[in-house]
Structures are given as C-alpha cells and as structure tokens.
Design a protein around this motif. Structure first.
Motif, short mmCIF file in Angstrom:
data_model
loop_
_atom_site.label_atom_id
_atom_site.label_comp_id
_atom_site.label_asym_id
_atom_site.label_seq_id
_atom_site.Cartn_x
_atom_site.Cartn_y
_atom_site.Cartn_z
N TYR A 1 0.88 -1.18 0.00
CA TYR A 1 0.00 0.00 0.00
C TYR A 1 0.90 1.22 0.00
N VAL B 1 -1.18 0.07 7.72
CA VAL B 1 -1.85 1.08 6.88
C VAL B 1 -2.71 2.00 7.75
N ALA C 1 -7.52 3.39 4.99
CA ALA C 1 -7.22 2.42 3.92
C ALA C 1 -8.29 1.33 3.87
#
Ligand code: AMP
Ligand code: ZN
Ligand code: FE
Ligand code: FE
Length: 284
Positions: A67, A203, A207
C-alpha cells in the motif's frame, strides 16, 4: 471451529499439507484454510488428505502486496485470497514473479550476512522445500541450523530485522491490483492482520474504506498480531463498511508459537465466503 489462515512447508510453515490436515483434526477444527505465501503448491496434497482427516478444506493463498501512502511510503500488506480459479492469469503470473524475485532478494540478504556470520546460500537451500518461495523464515532456519541464533523468532528480532543493514526489502505488487486480481479470479479478498505492528508499519485506518471500495470481502479482527485493545474498534469499522470479520491463527507449525484454532471464524462468515466463489470447500 473454523480457522482459515495456516501455512505449510510449501511456504514458511513446517508441516506438510497432510500434516496440517492431521493437526487441524487434533486441534478439533471442522474447517481449515491453507494459505501459503504466494503459492498454491500445497493445495493438491491438502485436498487428498481431507477424507482421512475428516476436516474440510478452504484453498487459499496469502498474497504479498504493498500500500502506498499519499506521501509515497510503501507499507507491506498481506491479502488473503480464497477459493479463486488457480488458472486465472494475473494471480498465476504473480506466483511466478514472486518465486523468482523472492529468491533473488533472499540471496542478497544471505550475501550481506555472510560478510559477518558463517552462512551460505547452500544452508538456506538445505531448509527450503523445492519450489517454495524463499523468505527470511528460511534464512532464520539456516541461522538456527548453524547455531548462530536459538530459534526463528530470535533471528527475526535481531539479524533479520529491517533495522539491520542485512535487510533487503521484498518486491510486492500494489494492493489495489491484488484485490482486483482476486475478484477477477472468482475469489474472495480478506485483509490479513491489519494491525500487525510487529511486522512494521500498518496502513492508516482510512485504507480499510479504500479496500472495501475496491472489492474487499473481509478483514481479520481476531489475530494475535492485532492488539486486543484495537479489535472492538476494528470490528465496528469493518461492520460499518459491510466487511465480514474473520478470526484465525496464522499457524506456521513449529516456525511460530501460533496454535491452530487459537482464533476462529463464524460459520455464517464461511458460508458467505464460499457462496458463489469459483472453488468449493473440499469436504470429507
Ligand atoms: P519475508 O516475507 O521474507 O520478509 O518474511 C516475513 C514473513 O516471515 C512473515 O510473513 C511471517 O509470516 C513469517 N514468519 C515466519 N516465522 C516468523 C517468526 N518466528 N517471526 C516473525 N515472522 C515470521
Ligand atoms: Zn508466513
Ligand atoms: Fe501474514
Ligand atoms: Fe500468514
């Protein structure tokens, strides 16, 4: 008792797929998931072991992905892919890419280590199952065999930790591509251990909404690497996004302390997972 996240020696677990099914029966599981890192090499043997074990099998894979934050920082994300078509192109290509890039990266780590400790690539090959994607766990096992560290966890906490100059990052595809590949293959995407701070950065909370928008099916809530204090809020966020909540052990045989069935998934969640998926659950 349903535990859908477990590894075998086809990646970095220590059980054979047959042993995994046997251990699942011993642990009292009714259904177990085989989710090796970036490989489906254990599926066939695991399916053959279903009748003798009396345990149902969910075929899956833990996909290594990345990510990228708005600031351009990459954060490692593990995406569980369940019940997808093994012949689907994008995921098949991913498996091939990962096995070659993982070996190159593991060789580089061993190269760097060998300047200071007594270890060579042959030591890693000795503990690596044929065709299994090489990773730090195998280098850890080689270090244990050499008597450099007492066990795998000690290796991860010291020589193999990202803060050391021996560490080399692993290539990983973008998480949004991975969610798309899984859905295109008729599979279900489940975000593994979203708050595993022990693995490095996690994250940002937003997210999860982005993943849900992209087609995420569920998220692991009950996993030993998610801090207990965060699970209720995580479950509430998942529910508000229409995501199914999962619980699982992330069993690695003797490679980690995680025990089969230490966390489990509700039967109606498994039903929803399997409903309309490309593959069926293999039953005894
Ligand atoms: P790598 O992907 O090569 O950087 O290795 C990290 C992987 O090692 C993680 O996905 C973990 O699942 C796995 N692993 C296996 N055993 C351990 C352990 N004892 N401590 C930490 N991570 C481990
Ligand atoms: Zn692993
Ligand atoms: Fe993982
Ligand atoms: Fe895992």
């Amino acid at each position: 008792m349903i535990d859908l996240h477990a590894h075998t020696h086809c990646s970095d677990g220590t059980d054979t797929p047959t042993e995994l099914l046997h251990e699942a029966a011993v642990a009292g599981l009714t259904t177990v998931g085989i989710t090796d890192h970036d490989t489906i090499a254990g599926w066939e043997e695991a399916a053959v072991a279903v009748p003798a074990s009396g345990v149902s099998l969910v075929r899956g894979m833990e996909v290594t992905s990345r990510y990228t934050t708005p600031g351009g920082r990459g954060i490692s994300v593990h995406m569980l892919a369940y019940l997808f078509d093994p012949d689907a192109r994008a995921l098949a290509k991913h498996r091939a890419t990962m096995s070659s890039s993982r070996e190159a990266r593991a060789r580089e780590i061993v190269d760097r280590l060998s300047a200071d400790v007594d270890i060579s690539w042959a030591d890693v090959e000795a503990v690596l199952e044929d065709g299994a994607p090489a990773g730090r766990p195998h280098i850890a096992d080689a270090l244990v065999a050499r008597g450099v560290v007492p066990d795998r966890t000690a290796a991860f906490d010291t020589l193999l930790h990202p803060r050391h100059p021996y560490y080399v990052p692993q290539y990983a595809p973008d998480v949004f591509d991975v969610i798309e590949w899984i859905n295109d293959a008729g599979g279900r995407a489940v975000f593994a251990h979203p708050r595993a701070y022990t693995r490095g950065s996690v994250v940002p909370p937003k997210a999860l909404a982005e993943f849900a928008q992209a087609g995420l099916f569920g998220v692991e809530i009950w996993h030993r690497d998610n801090p207990e204090s965060q699970r209720a809020a995580l479950a509430a966020q998942a529910e508000s996004l229409g995501l199914f909540p999962f619980g699982a052990s992330d069993y690695h045989g003797n490679g980690k302390p995680n025990r089969l069935g230490e966390h489990t998934t509700a039967p109606h969640t498994l039903e929803a997972l399997a409903h309309g998926a490309f593959l069926e659950v293999v039953t005894p």
